[in-house]
Design an enzyme around this catalytic site. Structure first.
Site: not given
Ligand code: GLN
Length: 447
Positions: A52, A127, A151
């Protein structure tokens, strides 16, 4: 083979932000030679891995999918990267994500969307959408993602692969670009549970340069995969199987629980009474920490500087205005507001108190149960563009995953069938702090 597969599929999936082909081929050649000399092999010998793009890689541009970091070349590796390298995995390239890991569909990437390999009209989740899509498309053998509120697990669920968020502190965060430091954790996305155990084995370790890294003994995750879950006590929170959860998702989870029962587990309904406060709590705490962490992107120290400005203040303003996308700006504003004097007690402190209540809910259930199981997400993957202009609906997708981050405990998402739209459903198995071995054992027995 990895680069061949990428050549066949990447035009459609668009999982990567950048490829590191020259270095990957050189490293593979080096490992080949090592093998022909009969040298001992590392745990992940020769496995092609995607990373990532918020995990820093020495001399390889690390963007966090942000225009602001489009030219940022780190001078050292994240600890997790060093550990992969030492295990002899081969880094293929850097994977797409929501900008600074803020989002749940990878549509907040400043560069391009990523497409779900099961159906290109659908999002891969986020994400870590690039990390999940790349594994699902067979481009890499495994990938690393980061999980602040879901994410790793949610994109794994949407793409029909396995995603593990370790206990907070098990994997070093050194070199993971900070979003919300009290929640962020690096973890593996893999095709199956056994691979997940291998990658975790390679990356889990105490790290003296990360002050939140836990100094615990690392068990043998691979030998924990015995297939035996007789007598295992499973709690199923009623808050995660009721209103707001797609009935088709619920059905798949219920069917999966029957499988666990047939393997000798006992399954009972439990309650996590503060679940309804988890999303609001998360969306105070995560933006608050983000607003502070992202203050460093001022055009001086990292990345792209706006060149139109006439003085220093202008330069800060222009750099941030031009460099950051709308969701990141929204979070910085929310967080700055929640932390500001006069509102701190009403929002930030209150959210911290609720976080403790959420953690206690889990402690109470874990006094009598080994794992907590429910859906990873309330729906399957949705169509590209469907929720992008509706942040609140997007935030509600996190209902099953954020409580786990707030409590700091480990959880895995494993595939458990398909909904009638043809998209995969994921089941979440959460365990006690530092009990990844049980989480993996249950997931493996089910799979
Ligand atoms: N969907 C969550 C957010 O928008 C989780 C994001 C994450 O785990 N980086 O913050």
């Amino acid at each position: 083979a990895s680069f061949e597969r990428i050549a066949q599929t990447e035009e459609k999936v668009k999982a990567f932000i950048s490829l590191d082909e020259e270095n990957a081929r050189a490293r593979a050649k080096q490992l080949d030679e090592q093998q022909s000399r009969g040298e001992e092999q590392g745990l992940l010998f020769g496995l092609p891995a995607g990373i990532k793009d918020n995990i820093i890689t020495k001399n390889v541009i690390t963007t966090c999918a942000s225009k602001l970091l489009a030219n940022y070349k780190p001078v050292h590796n994240a600890t997790a990267m060093d550990r992969l390298h030492a295990s002899e995995a081969v880094m293929i390239g850097k994977l797409n994500m929501d900008e600074f890991a803020m989002g749940g569909s990878t549509e907040n990437s400043s560069f391009h969307n990523t497409y779900n390999p099961w159906n290109l009209d659908y999002v891969p989740g986020g994400s870590s959408g690039g990390s999940a899509a790349s594994v699902a498309a067979g481009q890499v053998y495994f990938s690393l993602g980061s999980d602040t509120g879901g994410s790793i697990r949610q994109p794994a669920a949407y793409c029909g692969v396995v995603g593990l968020k370790p206990t907070y502190g098990l994997v070093s965060r050194y070199g993971l670009v900070a979003f919300a430091s009290s929640l962020d954790q690096i973890g593996p996305i893999t095709k199956n549970v056994e691979d997940s155990a291998y990658v975790l084995q390679a990356i889990a370790a105490h790290d003296p340069v990360d002050s939140t890294s836990a100094d615990v003994e690392i068990p043998d995750y691979i030998s924990a995969l015995t297939g035996d879950i007789k007598g295992l006590r499973v709690g199923v929170p009623k808050e995660m199987m009721g209103e707001g959860i797609d009935p088709e998702v619920r059905e798949k989870i219920s069917a999966a629980l029957k499988v666990l029962e047939s393997l000798g587990a006992t399954v009972e309904e439990v309650t996590l009474p503060h679940t309804e406060y988890a999303v609001p709590t998360y969306y105070i705490l995560a933006p608050s920490e983000a607003s502070s962490n992202l203050a460093r992107y001022d055009g001086v120290r990292y990345g792209v500087r706006a060149d139109s400005a006439e003085n220093l203040l202008d330069m800060y303003h222009e750099t941030r205005s031009q460099g950051l996308g709308p969701e990141v700006k929204r979070r910085i504003m929310l967080g700055t507001y929640a932390l500001s004097s006069g509102y701190y007690d009403a929002y930030y402190r209150k959210a911290q108190q609720v976080r403790t209540l959420i953690k206690r809910d889990f402690d109470q259930v874990f006094a009598n149960y080994d794992v907590i199981i429910g859906p990873t997400a309330p729906t399957t993957a949705f169509k590209i563009g469907e929720k992008v202009n509706d942040p609140l609906t997007m935030y509600l997708e996190d209902i099953c995953t954020v409580p786990v981050n707030l409590a700091g405990i480990p959880a895995i998402s494993v595939p458990c069938g398909f909904a009638s739209n043809g998209m995969p459903v994921g089941m979440q198995i959460a365990g006690k702090s530092f009990d990844e071995a049980t989480v993996l054992r249950v997931a493996h027995a089910f799979e």
